[in-house]
Design a protein around this motif. Sequence first.
Motif, mmCIF file in Angstrom:
data_model
loop_
_atom_site.group_PDB
_atom_site.id
_atom_site.type_symbol
_atom_site.label_atom_id
_atom_site.label_comp_id
_atom_site.label_asym_id
_atom_site.label_seq_id
_atom_site.Cartn_x
_atom_site.Cartn_y
_atom_site.Cartn_z
ATOM 1 N N TRP A 228 0.829 -1.203 0.000
ATOM 2 C CA TRP A 228 0.000 0.000 0.000
ATOM 3 C C TRP A 228 0.862 1.250 0.000
ATOM 4 O O TRP A 228 1.946 1.270 0.591
ATOM 5 N N GLY A 232 -2.705 5.187 1.197
ATOM 6 C CA GLY A 232 -3.613 4.049 1.108
ATOM 7 C C GLY A 232 -3.647 3.234 2.382
ATOM 8 O O GLY A 232 -4.710 2.807 2.840
ATOM 9 N N TRP A 233 -2.469 2.993 2.978
ATOM 10 C CA TRP A 233 -2.417 2.222 4.220
ATOM 11 C C TRP A 233 -3.107 2.967 5.362
ATOM 12 O O TRP A 233 -3.826 2.357 6.163
ATOM 13 N N ARG A 236 -6.746 2.484 4.743
ATOM 14 C CA ARG A 236 -7.165 1.106 5.038
ATOM 15 C C ARG A 236 -7.353 0.903 6.525
ATOM 16 O O ARG A 236 -8.319 0.279 6.976
ATOM 17 N N HIS A 277 -6.995 3.110 -3.832
ATOM 18 C CA HIS A 277 -5.960 2.574 -2.945
ATOM 19 C C HIS A 277 -5.926 1.053 -2.993
ATOM 20 O O HIS A 277 -4.846 0.442 -2.998
ATOM 21 N N ALA A 281 -2.848 -1.262 -4.436
ATOM 22 C CA ALA A 281 -2.216 -2.273 -3.586
ATOM 23 C C ALA A 281 -2.221 -3.635 -4.273
ATOM 24 O O ALA A 281 -1.221 -4.372 -4.243
#
Length: 432
Positions: A228, A232-233, A236, A277, A281
């Motif tokens: 990611w 994005g992480w 998430r 995202h 990933a």
Amino acid sequence: MRSHVAEELIRTRRRSAGLTTCVDDDDLARQHSPLMSPLVWDLAHIGSQEELWLVRDVGGAEAIRPDIDDLYDAFQHPRRDRPRLPLLGPAETRGYVGTVRRKVLDLLDRVPLRGRPLVDRAFAFGMIVQHEQQHDETMLATHQLRAGDPVLAADPPPAAPADPLPAEVLVPGGAFTMGTDTEPWALDNERPAHRVEVADFYLDTTPVTNGAYRHFVEDGGYDAPRWWSEAGWAHRQEAGLRAPRFWLRDGGGWSRRRFGHLEPLRDAEPVVHVSFHEAEAYARWAGRRLPTEQEWEKAARHDPRTGRSRRYPWGDEDPGPEHANLGQRHLRPASAGAYPLGAAPCGARQLIGDVWEWTSSDFLPHPGFAAFPYREYSEVFFGPSHKVLRGGSFGTDAAACRGTFRNWDLPVRRQIFAGFRCARTPRPGELG
């Protein structure tokens, strides 16, 4: 021209009516998610925009409901706040949009369709058709978020041919013409046509499927920060993402909720309801990447035999049911590999329809861009906050989808009918 415009207006309104008469008035006025407006707001907004641009601007007529302009201005009120506004009720909304449409059809019979840019080749009418179809797709997304018994039905999409397909196709590098100067109803962000140089790349033949994405999920992809981006992480974790939206664990397998139906996950269908995202990933996990917007359009439009850019992957003719899954004809994506008659010259399939495809590109203007007819359609969204999606979905109408059409959204969005396909750069020496 006039008869075609009238047919498009009537056909589009038929779809809007189907999406709003299939529920009772309480359901129509209810907000089914803070991400979306009540359906009744979308319907009145459709009428308000039609009144502003066609009745008042093109027609020069007196305003019908100037008192509601602010209520249905999408920039003044975020979606989450709209239920608290003094909105028109369902009956009053239907009466209002019907009055506006009668005036517009009368206007269409007499207004010159040339002489100024707004009416040349019926542009303003086409803009309104596309605007309504875009809100119809938004309302379809609201139906997906809606709890309760199913109210929508459609035949299943066609099956994919049994012939095996290569996993990827090579798109040779070189210059091509991106954008358009000739499409009569093209919106400002699709213009102008310009030459773009793209290097050799490989592109997935089809969008990534549920089955392929399931391997990422079951391999712990949502638990591994290395796949990611930093943003994005963080998203998430904050949002608690564990799988695409509407996926549910079902014993040792997966099911999904689709327009009120709970059904087994179909591995052969393109994955849908994933954010940028998540798509990014997955691509990293698979050793690939998302294509740029320029790569996507070259794959979809460039004809190496003639050197020209087509309107659509299959040619210049308008989409038919043999080409692509569009227009809410089916209420889910077709299996990967379907619609061989819609294939691009490079061999990629389903570049139009089924699922919107995330690209790696920020939403930026084409060189020489000029806002028309108002800045708020595209210009205010340009920049790194929004990512480009291409190709349309099963909920996108053909009037609002072509090889140059550009969609954009925030990279966290999952309620839209979005999927993706991957690309990769050739390895050194791979092409000889």
